[in-house]
Write a protein that holds these residues in place. Structure first.
Motif, PDB file in Angstrom:
ATOM      1  N   VAL A  63     -45.011 -25.699 -15.374  1.00 62.51           N
ATOM      2  CA  VAL A  63     -43.676 -26.033 -15.872  1.00 62.51           C
ATOM      3  C   VAL A  63     -43.521 -27.552 -15.972  1.00 62.51           C
ATOM      4  O   VAL A  63     -43.125 -28.088 -17.020  1.00 62.51           O
ATOM      5  CB  VAL A  63     -42.582 -25.414 -14.971  1.00 62.51           C
ATOM      6  N   ASP A  64     -43.884 -28.259 -14.893  1.00 58.78           N
ATOM      7  CA  ASP A  64     -43.785 -29.717 -14.898  1.00 58.78           C
ATOM      8  C   ASP A  64     -44.651 -30.328 -15.986  1.00 58.78           C
ATOM      9  O   ASP A  64     -44.234 -31.216 -16.724  1.00 58.78           O
ATOM     10  CB  ASP A  64     -44.279 -30.286 -13.556  1.00 58.78           C
ATOM     11  N   GLN A  65     -45.854 -29.824 -16.048  1.00 56.71           N
ATOM     12  CA  GLN A  65     -46.832 -30.359 -17.001  1.00 56.71           C
ATOM     13  C   GLN A  65     -46.356 -30.145 -18.444  1.00 56.71           C
ATOM     14  O   GLN A  65     -46.406 -31.056 -19.262  1.00 56.71           O
ATOM     15  CB  GLN A  65     -48.131 -29.601 -16.759  1.00 56.71           C
ATOM     16  N   ALA A  66     -45.866 -28.954 -18.726  1.00 51.19           N
ATOM     17  CA  ALA A  66     -45.452 -28.634 -20.092  1.00 51.19           C
ATOM     18  C   ALA A  66     -44.232 -29.465 -20.492  1.00 51.19           C
ATOM     19  O   ALA A  66     -44.153 -29.984 -21.611  1.00 51.19           O
ATOM     20  CB  ALA A  66     -45.148 -27.145 -20.209  1.00 51.19           C
ATOM     21  N   LEU A  67     -43.283 -29.629 -19.566  1.00 51.46           N
ATOM     22  CA  LEU A  67     -42.091 -30.418 -19.879  1.00 51.46           C
ATOM     23  C   LEU A  67     -42.445 -31.884 -20.065  1.00 51.46           C
ATOM     24  O   LEU A  67     -41.956 -32.543 -20.983  1.00 51.46           O
ATOM     25  CB  LEU A  67     -41.053 -30.285 -18.755  1.00 51.46           C
ATOM     26  N   ARG A  69     -45.317 -33.206 -20.917  1.00 52.84           N
ATOM     27  CA  ARG A  69     -46.061 -33.405 -22.161  1.00 52.84           C
ATOM     28  C   ARG A  69     -45.119 -33.444 -23.361  1.00 52.84           C
ATOM     29  O   ARG A  69     -45.284 -34.237 -24.269  1.00 52.84           O
ATOM     30  CB  ARG A  69     -47.041 -32.264 -22.384  1.00 52.84           C
ATOM     31  N   ALA A  70     -44.134 -32.557 -23.340  1.00 50.55           N
ATOM     32  CA  ALA A  70     -43.209 -32.477 -24.473  1.00 50.55           C
ATOM     33  C   ALA A  70     -42.403 -33.758 -24.606  1.00 50.55           C
ATOM     34  O   ALA A  70     -42.218 -34.271 -25.702  1.00 50.55           O
ATOM     35  CB  ALA A  70     -42.274 -31.284 -24.303  1.00 50.55           C
ATOM     36  N   THR A  71     -41.931 -34.301 -23.476  1.00 50.13           N
ATOM     37  CA  THR A  71     -41.102 -35.501 -23.569  1.00 50.13           C
ATOM     38  C   THR A  71     -41.963 -36.744 -23.812  1.00 50.13           C
ATOM     39  O   THR A  71     -41.571 -37.623 -24.558  1.00 50.13           O
ATOM     40  CB  THR A  71     -40.253 -35.695 -22.303  1.00 50.13           C
TER      41      THR A  71
END
Ligand SMILES: [Zn+2]
Lengths: 212, 191
Positions: A63-67, A69-71
């Motif tokens: 979850v942390d990684q995906a968020l 990366r997106a920002t």
């Protein structure tokens, strides 16, 4: 009511999409007809099993990684560092991501082993890291016996013409083992006169179906 | 519902985005896994959706019911990825994706997950795998996730009649793949 009518109305009946009149006539038929009764029980059992079908949770950190990366993708215009890290002089090289998102570093030996579970599709990810854009490269795959590319049935030889951009090019191979795989999968990327070959070995696990 | 406070409005977009989406990522991941049946593909799908959504943070802030809206975005992305893969198996990396070597995730399908998998689950998953993507999507969204066909009209952007017939065919196929004898055998095995 005939059995055929019942079959046609079964889904509506299961979903509560029938009015009181139809409901009574279906129930009447079920009381009289053992065949439709068992068809109904089967359908109910399947619906119950589906309702409790669990799904995995993402791995810790996803979850942390995906968020982030997106920002970060939007905030930073800098090139992602991985290109520099994996960048090599040869035209195309490979990082093999074994199923489940685990990536391995490139080793001198191009043969990798992938663990597959019988009849369970897994996506193997290969990254072709190209030092320059390549127009109309040919990618060909030779699959060993008992390993299928999902969606391609039992075709053993496949090839595509594709453009590679500079940097990372992701090849996803959804593979499923139908039995023990003795030979290797051979992926060959060719462009102009040169080509590069990668080999994958398989370890096929029987998913605990043996009585061990 | 109180109006958006000035404090909240002044916060950087990053925290708005994270505040909004953090509680939704697991949900998106679960749907993505139901659509694709694969951990790696579910991760990619969720990542692609988040990358697309971040520039739309202001729009996201105005959406009242976020989940169905997100489910629709996810489904569109899934359909795109299925189409794209039919053309060529090679995709470019989304901008901003890190060095995969730097971000080795922990084993995602470790022993616990393995043990959790019942005999049952294996059979159903193998059968779902054999449905086409449209049938699998409507069946898992309706019969597993519990969405109504009316809700799915919006999420999957297809008319009710189409969804009903897809669901009907999907269930027929599953019943053929998972015969009743299997169910009674399952009860014995699971005690
Ligand atoms: Zn009957």
């Amino acid at each position: 009511m005939e059995c055929r009518d019942f079959t046609l109305q079964l889904d509506d009946y299961l979903d509560g999409r029938v009015d009181a009149v139809r409901q009574r006539s279906i129930q009447g038929h079920l009381e009289r007809c053992p065949n439709c009764r068992s068809r109904h029980q089967h359908a109910v059992a399947l619906q119950a099993a589906l309702r409790t079908l669990p799904a995995p949770t993402p791995h810790p950190g996803f979850v942390d990684q995906a968020l982030s990366r997106a920002t970060r993708a939007a905030l930073s215009s800098a090139h992602p560092t991985w290109r520099a890290v994996i960048g090599m002089a040869i035209a195309a090289t490979l990082v093999l991501g074994v199923a489940l998102g685990v990536f391995l570093a490139t080793q001198p030996s191009p043969v990798r082993t992938v663990a597959l579970t019988l009849e369970r599709p897994e996506t193997v990810r290969l990254i072709f890291n190209s030092a320059k854009p390549l127009q109309a490269a040919t990618l060909s795959l030779a699959l060993p016996e008992n390993v299928e590319l999902v969606g391609y049935g039992d075709r053993r030889e496949l090839s595509w013409q594709t453009d590679l951009r500079k940097g990372g090019n992701l090849l996803r191979l959804p593979l499923v083992a139908r039995g023990t795989a003795k030979d290797e999968l051979v992926a060959r990327l060719s462009h102009g006169g040169s080509s590069k070959t990668f080999r994958l070995k398989f370890e096929v696990d029987n998913a605990g179906k043996s009585g061990m | 519902m109180p109006p958006v406070s000035p404090y909240r409005r002044a916060r950087p977009a990053t925290s708005n985005f994270e505040d909004l989406l953090r509680p939704q990522v697991e949900y998106l991941y679960r749907l993505a896994w139901r659509f694709t049946g694969s951990v790696a593909d579910a991760e990619d799908l969720v990542q692609d959706v988040l990358l697309k959504l971040y520039p739309r943070t202001q729009e996201l802030l105005k959406i009242e019911r976020l989940r169905p809206w997100l489910a629709r975005v996810l489904y569109r992305q899934y359909v795109d990825s299925v189409r794209q893969r039919a053309r060529s198996p090679i995709a470019t990396y989304a901008e901003g994706e890190d060095n995969p070597l730097d971000t080795l995730p922990a084993m995602t399908d470790g022993p616990e997950e393995h043990a959790e998998r019942s005999w049952w689950r294996e059979h159903i998953l193998a059968a779902l795998e054999r449905l086409n993507p449209e049938q699998r999507t409507v069946l898992t969204m309706h019969d597993v996730e519990g969405y109504s066909l009316e809700e799915l009209e919006t999420i999957l952007e297809a008319p009710l009649g189409t969804l009903k017939s897809r669901l009907h065919r999907a269930r027929q196929r599953l019943r053929a793949l998972l015969p009743m004898e299997l169910f009674s055998a399952g009860e014995r095995v699971n005690g």
